[in-house]
Design a protein around this motif. Structure first.
Motif, PDB file in Angstrom:
ATOM      1  N   GLY A   1      12.808  -9.964   6.431  1.00 56.33           N
ATOM      2  CA  GLY A   1      12.996 -11.407   6.510  1.00 56.33           C
ATOM      3  C   GLY A   1      14.223 -11.861   5.748  1.00 56.33           C
ATOM      4  O   GLY A   1      14.998 -12.696   6.227  1.00 56.33           O
ATOM      5  N   LEU A   2      14.423 -11.293   4.561  1.00 62.19           N
ATOM      6  CA  LEU A   2      15.623 -11.623   3.782  1.00 62.19           C
ATOM      7  C   LEU A   2      16.884 -11.190   4.512  1.00 62.19           C
ATOM      8  O   LEU A   2      17.882 -11.916   4.533  1.00 62.19           O
ATOM      9  CB  LEU A   2      15.552 -10.940   2.412  1.00 62.19           C
ATOM     10  CG  LEU A   2      14.614 -11.563   1.393  1.00 62.19           C
ATOM     11  CD1 LEU A   2      14.483 -10.664   0.169  1.00 62.19           C
ATOM     12  CD2 LEU A   2      15.092 -12.937   0.979  1.00 62.19           C
ATOM     13  N   ALA A   3      16.834  -9.992   5.116  1.00 54.69           N
ATOM     14  CA  ALA A   3      18.002  -9.504   5.847  1.00 54.69           C
ATOM     15  C   ALA A   3      18.328 -10.409   7.031  1.00 54.69           C
ATOM     16  O   ALA A   3      19.499 -10.713   7.292  1.00 54.69           O
ATOM     17  CB  ALA A   3      17.744  -8.072   6.337  1.00 54.69           C
ATOM     18  N   MET A   4      17.289 -10.879   7.725  1.00 55.31           N
ATOM     19  CA  MET A   4      17.505 -11.776   8.867  1.00 55.31           C
ATOM     20  C   MET A   4      18.112 -13.101   8.397  1.00 55.31           C
ATOM     21  O   MET A   4      19.060 -13.623   9.010  1.00 55.31           O
ATOM     22  CB  MET A   4      16.172 -12.016   9.578  1.00 55.31           C
ATOM     23  CG  MET A   4      15.633 -10.784  10.300  1.00 55.31           C
ATOM     24  SD  MET A   4      13.883 -10.945  10.775  1.00 55.31           S
ATOM     25  CE  MET A   4      13.978 -12.293  11.946  1.00 55.31           C
ATOM     26  N   GLY A   5      17.564 -13.660   7.317  1.00 59.82           N
ATOM     27  CA  GLY A   5      18.094 -14.920   6.802  1.00 59.82           C
ATOM     28  C   GLY A   5      19.523 -14.781   6.331  1.00 59.82           C
ATOM     29  O   GLY A   5      20.364 -15.658   6.579  1.00 59.82           O
ATOM     30  N   LEU A   6      19.815 -13.664   5.651  1.00 57.79           N
ATOM     31  CA  LEU A   6      21.175 -13.439   5.163  1.00 57.79           C
ATOM     32  C   LEU A   6      22.143 -13.267   6.327  1.00 57.79           C
ATOM     33  O   LEU A   6      23.275 -13.772   6.278  1.00 57.79           O
ATOM     34  CB  LEU A   6      21.204 -12.200   4.273  1.00 57.79           C
ATOM     35  CG  LEU A   6      22.547 -11.875   3.612  1.00 57.79           C
ATOM     36  CD1 LEU A   6      22.998 -13.027   2.732  1.00 57.79           C
ATOM     37  CD2 LEU A   6      22.451 -10.581   2.810  1.00 57.79           C
ATOM     38  N   ALA A   7      21.706 -12.551   7.379  1.00 60.80           N
ATOM     39  CA  ALA A   7      22.571 -12.362   8.538  1.00 60.80           C
ATOM     40  C   ALA A   7      22.925 -13.705   9.183  1.00 60.80           C
ATOM     41  O   ALA A   7      24.081 -13.956   9.545  1.00 60.80           O
ATOM     42  CB  ALA A   7      21.885 -11.446   9.558  1.00 60.80           C
ATOM     43  N   VAL A   8      21.925 -14.579   9.323  1.00 63.56           N
ATOM     44  CA  VAL A   8      22.185 -15.907   9.887  1.00 63.56           C
ATOM     45  C   VAL A   8      23.116 -16.695   8.970  1.00 63.56           C
ATOM     46  O   VAL A   8      24.030 -17.386   9.431  1.00 63.56           O
ATOM     47  CB  VAL A   8      20.861 -16.671  10.101  1.00 63.56           C
ATOM     48  CG1 VAL A   8      21.131 -18.114  10.509  1.00 63.56           C
ATOM     49  CG2 VAL A   8      20.024 -15.982  11.165  1.00 63.56           C
ATOM     50  N   GLY A   9      22.903 -16.572   7.653  1.00 62.47           N
ATOM     51  CA  GLY A   9      23.770 -17.261   6.708  1.00 62.47           C
ATOM     52  C   GLY A   9      25.216 -16.809   6.823  1.00 62.47           C
ATOM     53  O   GLY A   9      26.148 -17.622   6.752  1.00 62.47           O
ATOM     54  N   ILE A  10      25.419 -15.508   7.020  1.00 65.83           N
ATOM     55  CA  ILE A  10      26.777 -14.978   7.173  1.00 65.83           C
ATOM     56  C   ILE A  10      27.424 -15.513   8.445  1.00 65.83           C
ATOM     57  O   ILE A  10      28.601 -15.890   8.459  1.00 65.83           O
ATOM     58  CB  ILE A  10      26.746 -13.433   7.183  1.00 65.83           C
ATOM     59  CG1 ILE A  10      26.373 -12.913   5.786  1.00 65.83           C
ATOM     60  CG2 ILE A  10      28.102 -12.862   7.612  1.00 65.83           C
ATOM     61  CD1 ILE A  10      26.149 -11.423   5.728  1.00 65.83           C
ATOM     62  N   VAL A  11      26.641 -15.557   9.530  1.00 69.09           N
ATOM     63  CA  VAL A  11      27.169 -16.092  10.789  1.00 69.09           C
ATOM     64  C   VAL A  11      27.603 -17.545  10.609  1.00 69.09           C
ATOM     65  O   VAL A  11      28.656 -17.965  11.108  1.00 69.09           O
ATOM     66  CB  VAL A  11      26.108 -15.975  11.909  1.00 69.09           C
ATOM     67  CG1 VAL A  11      26.551 -16.744  13.151  1.00 69.09           C
ATOM     68  CG2 VAL A  11      25.883 -14.511  12.264  1.00 69.09           C
TER      69      VAL A  11
ATOM     70  N   THR B   1      14.434 -17.076   7.653  1.00 72.81           N
ATOM     71  CA  THR B   1      13.905 -16.272   6.548  1.00 72.81           C
ATOM     72  C   THR B   1      12.388 -16.393   6.460  1.00 72.81           C
ATOM     73  O   THR B   1      11.683 -15.387   6.316  1.00 72.81           O
ATOM     74  CB  THR B   1      14.536 -16.712   5.211  1.00 72.81           C
ATOM     75  OG1 THR B   1      15.956 -16.631   5.302  1.00 72.81           O
ATOM     76  CG2 THR B   1      14.052 -15.830   4.079  1.00 72.81           C
ATOM     77  N   VAL B   2      11.889 -17.614   6.575  1.00 71.66           N
ATOM     78  CA  VAL B   2      10.433 -17.832   6.510  1.00 71.66           C
ATOM     79  C   VAL B   2       9.727 -17.059   7.619  1.00 71.66           C
ATOM     80  O   VAL B   2       8.774 -16.306   7.364  1.00 71.66           O
ATOM     81  CB  VAL B   2      10.109 -19.334   6.615  1.00 71.66           C
ATOM     82  CG1 VAL B   2       8.602 -19.546   6.762  1.00 71.66           C
ATOM     83  CG2 VAL B   2      10.614 -20.084   5.393  1.00 71.66           C
ATOM     84  N   LEU B   3      10.167 -17.232   8.856  1.00 69.21           N
ATOM     85  CA  LEU B   3       9.519 -16.570   9.985  1.00 69.21           C
ATOM     86  C   LEU B   3       9.666 -15.060   9.903  1.00 69.21           C
ATOM     87  O   LEU B   3       8.735 -14.307  10.226  1.00 69.21           O
ATOM     88  CB  LEU B   3      10.119 -17.086  11.303  1.00 69.21           C
ATOM     89  CG  LEU B   3       9.868 -18.576  11.605  1.00 69.21           C
ATOM     90  CD1 LEU B   3      10.595 -18.986  12.875  1.00 69.21           C
ATOM     91  CD2 LEU B   3       8.371 -18.857  11.744  1.00 69.21           C
TER      92      LEU B   3
END
Length: 524
Positions: free
Chosen positions: A402-412, A390-392
């Motif tokens: 960035g939020l979408a990327m962090g959320l996607a990783v969280g879902i995985v 999310t930070v990167l």
């Protein structure tokens, strides 16, 4: 509401000085008139501040919407765009009435912390050029890769390599005052608590500008706050703009309105979640009421020529860090904006941008402390990976991506945890061919768990005894029942005995798992 005035009034002054350059910068980054950013800040403070259930949240124009606004204004024109802002506000009211304020709670805390940290880093990085007197790019330009071919790091290198003497000197002076004030002087007495460091830094900056004007240590006009293209303007209150309703219900306007409503609502809800985490008193903001307040704010802002409004973590965190206790600080900061714009624009336009950059350095540092990285790392990779992604993502793309990327990783990670935690398998004896093998299924088993369970079943040796315990299971996906039924047929060929244990009874070698669970469902 007014019993904390000694805390709220100083905090409102700090928020005012933080909000002023951000309102202007976001308007510039959005391709909108500068005054539209100030209108959004005023409405966000007074209207949204009064209607919101948040005691310490502060609303105004948001950097996360800048790209959307820029495209919309380019496609529709500014006055038609204003009609989309008003309609977007109406849609937000509908969201609030429909009680959609729970959306923000579905974001992992690691992603929320990543958002705070990412914004803090961006604030610091983007203010470095202003700190050294390089003001070619407007404040609020939060894109890493910029239209002119530069990027955040190259702009920093250019600014440090060719600093402007006056802004740099007063910038370091202001930063020194802020650090001294917050770490030393504030502990020395009530006076230093009442008179906040940022206010002192701004006053020193104005005095420096006046005293050094015309000398080699002076500050040029382009390094000062600019409220309008005409720096001699006595008042800005004649610059209100009304929407053009001629295309209000065409497809492009309605799409823009819905996009603004959706993105602004999501950004607000995430900021509410983040702000509540920062609140020392751990109060909980009613999210549906917040959507209603934001919708009302956007309707008014659009009607008088302002940008879309969201709750903004930069202003909110500055409010908290400055000791704000109630919504009075947010409301007063809105009145300070309108009063200052109406009465003393000449004085505001003497504030060096490098001083405001120093104020924002402190805000950014408090959001992105090294201790936050350390704490998230100690929390394990399941916390740290979504956080750092999310930070990167925010730093190198933008807030929403960035939020979408962090959320996607969280879902995985959630899916991975679900895969790992679908069942518990153990041997009753050391020799699996002579003993009983027991598999206990989790409380909820979904199709995500198919691979893990099938792998364990296929690994069972011939002539073994499997006890399949579903007594704790409350939901068993039809896909799982199907693979159990398929394995039942394979088990007969491999001489594997299956004993199914459930709250509704125990069956050895059931003819059909599908029939068993259909006749005796797990859910009561």
């Amino acid at each position: 509401m007014f019993k904390h005035l000694k805390n709220d009034l100083p905090a409102s002054i700090v928020v005012f000085f933080v909000a002023l350059p951000l309102c202007l910068g976001i308007a510039l980054a959005s391709g909108a008139p500068l005054f539209s950013g100030l209108i959004a800040g005023i409405v966000g403070g007074i209207v949204v501040g009064a209607l919101s259930g948040s005691q310490i949240g502060v609303s105004g124009p948001a950097a996360g919407l800048a790209a959307i606004v820029l495209v919309a204004i380019d496609d529709l024109g500014f006055q038609i765009f204003l009609s989309a802002v008003v309609i977007g506000g109406v849609i937000q009211l509908i969201f609030g009435i429909a009680r959609l304020g729970i959306i923000g709670y579905y974001f992992p805390s690691s992603v929320i912390r990543g958002m705070l940290t990412g914004i803090g880093i961006i604030i610091i990085l983007k203010q470095i050029p202003h700190f050294f007197g390089d003001d070619d790019d407007p404040e609020g330009d939060f894109a890493f890769f910029q239209i002119d071919g530069e990027n955040t790091f190259s702009e920093i290198i250019n600014a440090i390599g060719d600093p402007s003497l006056g802004p740099t000197l007063i910038g370091f002076t202001a930063l020194g005052i802020l650090i001294l004030w917050s770490n030393v002087l504030i502990k020395k007495g009530k006076f230093f608590e009442l008179v906040q460091g940022p206010l002192v830094a701004v006053v020193v900056g104005i005095v420096y500008y006046v005293m050094t004007k015309g000398t080699e240590y002076g500050i040029a006009a382009e390094h000062l706050v600019s409220l309008s293209e005409d720096r001699e303007t006595d008042t800005l209150l004649t610059q209100f703009t009304t929407p053009d309703w001629s295309q209000a219900f065409t497809t492009p306007v309605l799409i823009t309105a819905f996009t603004i409503a959706l993105v602004a609502s999501l950004e607000t809800l995430l900021c509410v979640e983040a702000t509540d985490k920062l609140d020392p008193e751990k109060r909980v903001t009613p999210t549906n009421r917040e959507l209603l307040a934001q919708g009302a704010g956007n309707i008014i802002s659009g009607f008088i020529g302002g940008l879309p409004i969201t709750q903004v973590i930069v202003r909110s965190s500055a409010n908290i860090q400055s000791g704000g206790k109630t919504k009075v600080s947010a409301i007063v900061h809105g009145f300070l904006l309108i009063i200052s714009v109406a009465t003393i624009p000449f004085l505001l336009q003497m504030i060096p941008l490098s001083v405001l950059a120093a104020v924002l350095f402190i805000v950014g540092y408090k959001l992105a402390k090294p201790s936050t990285f350390k704490a998230m790392y100690k929390g394990g990779w399941k916390q740290f990976v979504p956080f750092i992604v999310t930070v990167l993502g925010i730093v190198f793309t933008d807030l929403l991506k960035g939020l979408a990327m962090g959320l996607a990783v969280g879902i995985v990670i959630v899916l991975y945890k679900s895969y790992k935690n679908s069942h518990f398998l153990h041997m009753e004896n050391e020799d699996p061919t002579d003993g009983k093998i027991k598999m206990t299924l989790a409380e909820e088993v979904t199709f995500f768990n198919k691979g893990a369970i099938l792998k364990e079943l296929d690994a069972l040796p011939e002539n073994s005894f499997l006890e399949l315990d579903v007594r704790k299971t409350r939901y068993l996906d039809p896909d799982i029942i199907e693979i159990l039924d398929d394995f039942n047929a394979k088990a007969r060929n491999r001489n594997i005995t299956i004993q199914l244990v459930s709250e509704r009874g125990t069956v050895e070698n059931p003819d059909s798992f599908i029939d068993f669970f259909r006749l005796r469902p797990l859910e009561k």
